[in-house]
Each structure stands twice: as structure tokens, then as C-alpha cells.
Design a protein around this motif. Sequence first.
Motif, PDB file in Angstrom:
ATOM      1  N   ALA A 121      42.046  32.415  27.777  1.00 32.24           N
ATOM      2  CA  ALA A 121      42.616  32.834  29.056  1.00 32.24           C
ATOM      3  C   ALA A 121      44.073  32.406  29.193  1.00 32.24           C
ATOM      4  O   ALA A 121      44.851  33.066  29.890  1.00 32.24           O
ATOM      5  CB  ALA A 121      41.796  32.264  30.205  1.00 32.24           C
ATOM      6  N   THR A 125      45.096  38.360  27.961  1.00 34.01           N
ATOM      7  CA  THR A 125      44.754  38.940  29.246  1.00 34.01           C
ATOM      8  C   THR A 125      43.286  38.693  29.558  1.00 34.01           C
ATOM      9  O   THR A 125      42.473  38.472  28.660  1.00 34.01           O
ATOM     10  CB  THR A 125      45.030  40.447  29.252  1.00 34.01           C
ATOM     11  N   THR A 126      42.952  38.731  30.838  1.00 35.36           N
ATOM     12  CA  THR A 126      41.568  38.493  31.247  1.00 35.36           C
ATOM     13  C   THR A 126      40.633  39.551  30.671  1.00 35.36           C
ATOM     14  O   THR A 126      39.495  39.250  30.283  1.00 35.36           O
ATOM     15  CB  THR A 126      41.480  38.491  32.779  1.00 35.36           C
ATOM     16  N   LYS A 127      41.096  40.787  30.591  1.00 39.05           N
ATOM     17  CA  LYS A 127      40.258  41.846  30.030  1.00 39.05           C
ATOM     18  C   LYS A 127      39.954  41.592  28.563  1.00 39.05           C
ATOM     19  O   LYS A 127      38.810  41.774  28.112  1.00 39.05           O
ATOM     20  CB  LYS A 127      40.963  43.197  30.186  1.00 39.05           C
ATOM     21  N   SER A 130      37.314  38.802  28.311  1.00 37.43           N
ATOM     22  CA  SER A 130      35.966  39.238  28.678  1.00 37.43           C
ATOM     23  C   SER A 130      35.337  40.096  27.586  1.00 37.43           C
ATOM     24  O   SER A 130      34.137  39.983  27.309  1.00 37.43           O
ATOM     25  CB  SER A 130      36.006  39.999  30.001  1.00 37.43           C
ATOM     26  N   TRP A 137      34.579  39.798  33.556  1.00 36.08           N
ATOM     27  CA  TRP A 137      35.906  39.225  33.779  1.00 36.08           C
ATOM     28  C   TRP A 137      35.949  38.358  35.022  1.00 36.08           C
ATOM     29  O   TRP A 137      36.792  37.466  35.134  1.00 36.08           O
ATOM     30  CB  TRP A 137      36.957  40.332  33.856  1.00 36.08           C
ATOM     31  N   GLY A 141      37.603  33.158  35.584  1.00 28.99           N
ATOM     32  CA  GLY A 141      38.239  32.238  36.519  1.00 28.99           C
ATOM     33  C   GLY A 141      37.416  30.996  36.793  1.00 28.99           C
ATOM     34  O   GLY A 141      37.919  29.868  36.670  1.00 28.99           O
ATOM     35  N   ALA A 407      46.524  39.181  34.502  1.00 28.47           N
ATOM     36  CA  ALA A 407      45.165  39.241  35.045  1.00 28.47           C
ATOM     37  C   ALA A 407      44.987  40.364  36.047  1.00 28.47           C
ATOM     38  O   ALA A 407      43.901  40.516  36.605  1.00 28.47           O
ATOM     39  CB  ALA A 407      44.812  37.907  35.696  1.00 28.47           C
ATOM     40  N   ARG A 408      46.058  41.146  36.309  1.00 27.57           N
ATOM     41  CA  ARG A 408      46.028  42.215  37.314  1.00 27.57           C
ATOM     42  C   ARG A 408      45.694  41.663  38.691  1.00 27.57           C
ATOM     43  O   ARG A 408      44.998  42.298  39.480  1.00 27.57           O
ATOM     44  CB  ARG A 408      45.014  43.308  36.918  1.00 27.57           C
ATOM     45  N   PHE A 410      44.782  38.053  41.361  1.00 28.91           N
ATOM     46  CA  PHE A 410      43.708  37.080  41.562  1.00 28.91           C
ATOM     47  C   PHE A 410      43.202  37.181  42.991  1.00 28.91           C
ATOM     48  O   PHE A 410      43.988  37.091  43.941  1.00 28.91           O
ATOM     49  CB  PHE A 410      44.212  35.649  41.308  1.00 28.91           C
ATOM     50  N   ASN A 415      41.220  30.006  41.190  1.00 33.27           N
ATOM     51  CA  ASN A 415      41.191  30.389  39.780  1.00 33.27           C
ATOM     52  C   ASN A 415      42.604  30.490  39.208  1.00 33.27           C
ATOM     53  O   ASN A 415      42.849  30.113  38.055  1.00 33.27           O
ATOM     54  CB  ASN A 415      40.469  31.723  39.618  1.00 33.27           C
ATOM     55  N   LEU A 419      44.234  28.204  36.137  1.00 32.06           N
ATOM     56  CA  LEU A 419      44.890  28.793  34.970  1.00 32.06           C
ATOM     57  C   LEU A 419      46.314  28.268  34.825  1.00 32.06           C
ATOM     58  O   LEU A 419      46.783  27.987  33.708  1.00 32.06           O
ATOM     59  CB  LEU A 419      44.897  30.315  35.090  1.00 32.06           C
TER      60      LEU A 419
END
Length: 436
Positions: A121, A125-127, A130, A137, A141, A407-408, A410, A415, A419
Motif C-alpha cells: 500500500a 495503488t490500492t487497486k 487488492s 480494496w 485501509g 487511492a482515488r 479516502f 486510513n 498510510l
Amino acid sequence: QKPGKRTVRPVKSILLKKPLGLGNSTVLGAREEGGTVVVRVRPHARERCRCPVCGRRCRVHDAMPPRTWRAQDLGSSECRVEYAPRRVECPEHGVHTESVPWARRGSRFTRGFEDQVAWLACNCTTKAVSELMRLDWHTVGPVCARVLADAEASSGASRFDGLARIGIDETSYKKGRRYMTVVVDHDRGRVVWCCEGHGKDRLNAFFDLLTEGQRAAIEVVTADGASWIADVVSARCPNAGRAMDPFHVVGWATDALDGVRRDAWNEARRALRAVPEGDKAARRAAADAAGKVKGSRFSLLKNPEDLTERQSERLSWIARSDGRLYRAYLLKEALRDVFKAGSGEECASLLGSWLSWACRCRVPQMVEVSRKVRKRFDAIVLAVARGVSNARVEATNAKIKLAVRMARGFRNAGNLIALVMLRCSDLKPTLPGRNA
């Protein structure tokens, strides 16, 4: 077994225990269920029946059915750890499910799995995290929050030791004027604390975490012109000097200069409208003057050494045609030269001369800047004398905005804070099985 012979552990225990990070436990067996490898384990006797809060051995309250914890993949196969935990009755904390050596409290993932997710993370990226780790996803967090809480519990208050020069700033992380407060250690270049929101209450919460000795050891605090930071620092850090960030001071002057340029452009447009339609030569001259003023923004705001030939010519034209705008430009450059001083005494002398000029320049925008600068005279001189600025904090703000974009966004500020701390502090996560 004959006396003197060493006990040999089963091969399955050796091959699965260390790669999965099972800690003080015993591997009982493994099976495959629908493409998932399920490893049956149990903690060592000395690790059983322990309270997850305080870690003491407790009396068994009742038994529970088997449950699984998600572990790191074995090759291309998903892996889970299975154990039937018991509930224990702690004299201090009541009835809780016993702790297990391979997972954190309240988690259904092993420590190694969560450490790997947190490391990814911080770098992906978060995607991508995941998809690689085969989890939703939304789960990334909370995993980062648990890893951070574990790291903070291990380090304790020691991460606040040695603070001498710190920077404080607030940065927006979401639409609707949603801010978070960040505190950075200049000497180590690391974030030491951050929280959601901004204001005196938030900053006081940071100083509440410090001991009296740690607050007394702080020598310099850098910040922008926010009054709430100055009030809290003066009240909570009696030995700390407040240094005004040069970037924000020069920013006041550049904003004022751009305001003067806009006023000059509006005056040039009004002069153009006042020229009769039949006087074409006068209208062309007025239109040319208005265009030059409108297009002089970069000529006025850029550093003189970075100007192109065309921009230098336009600046020379302003010097000949608009004395007030050029005077504002000279004041901006003179303020920049203040921060090039080699000592605090030289800075104080240059800044005093600048204030004497600015307050009598007959440019309202620059007069207003001189009032702001006069209120922070000592803070500006201290910044030059100590050679500090808020650049480290601004760089951290850029990393925060990058994390938000990756992460687009939060939904949960906690979370994001987890990070940021894992990325920018001394509590950086490591990959399982590696020391650094």
C-alpha cells in the motif's frame, strides 16, 4: 527415542511454519479445499489461553468453533490458517477470544499477510494491492491502521525523543475544506504525528503526547502565518522560537504583485474603452498596452535569472510605462533578497530597510504585505539565522496528495493517516522475512 538423540521436527512443520510466519505454534496438518490450502495449527502450550489485551494467562471460559485466518499465498494457491480458539476470562478485561501468535488482535489475517499488504500500500495503488493480494480494496485501509497501531505500540513515545526542529502545517485531503494537521521533524526528515482537522485543539493534542522534557527540548518551530499555530507554540513550547517560512512570506508579495497587475490591466481596458472609435491609431496603441500588461504575469513573477529575452523586454516596457507596477515588482524582488542574507543581523537590517520602503510605496497591496511582515519580523529573522523553512512539510503535503490520488480518495481519514505515517515516518513497514 534413544537417550541423547535430538528430536527432528516434521518436514511439513519446517516447510510451512516459517514461510507463513506462524510464530510459536505447531503445524498439525494441511488439506486442500476448492483450490485453497488450509493449514491446521495450534499455539504452543505457553502461548495458549492468553488475554489479547494484557497478554496474561487466564482461565478458559468456553470453546469456540474452528476459524480461519488468511495467510500469504503458497505459490499460486490461496492459503488459510485454521484453529479453534477458546474464550478466556481475564480478571481485569473480562471475557475475550484468546490471542494467537500469528495474528494481531481483532484481525482475520496473519501478521505476515498484513505486513505485506501495508508495504504494498505504501508503494502501489490500492487497486493493485487488492488484486495482487486477493482482498477487497476497502480492507486495505483497516489493515494499514492495524499495522500502524502495532508499530506505534512497539515504539511507544520514543519516536518523540530528540525533537529539536519541527515543522507544522495543515493540508487539504478532501473536497469541502477537509484538512489534516501534519508535524514533521526537520532533522530526520520524517513525519512524527498527524491527525484529522486543524486548529488549536488538534495541535494541543500533539503537545499532550509529549513529556515536559520533550517540549522543552524543541528549539525551533517552522510554520506559515497561521495565528493558531503561533498561539499554541508560544503557550506549550516556552523554549522554542517560531520561524516564519520564507516561501509563504514571498508568496504574500507575489500575490500582491499579481493583484497590482490585474488592477493595471483593468485600468488599461478602461482607457481602451474611452478612446473614440474613429481614432484607430490611439485604439491600437491602447489595445497593445492592455495586451502587454495582461501578458506580463510571468515576466513579473519569475525570477530575473530565469526570464526569456521576450519577457525581459516586456519587463523593461513596464519599467518605462507603469511606475506603480514596476515599483511593486522591485519590492517583491527586494523581499526575496532578504532571505539570501548570510546572517540574522544582515537579515534584520535588510528587512528593516524593506519595511521602511514598503510602508511608503503608495501601493495598497504592498502596504498590506508590509503590515503582515512587520508582525512576524522576529520569526522571519529567526528563519534566516537558523537556515530553516517549511520545505520539508510542503514536500510531505505533496506526498499526502499523491497518496490520495493513487487511492482515488479516502472515505475514512483514519486510513489515510495510517498510510501517511507508514509512508513518511520512522514506522515504515517491512516485507515479511526481511529486516529492512
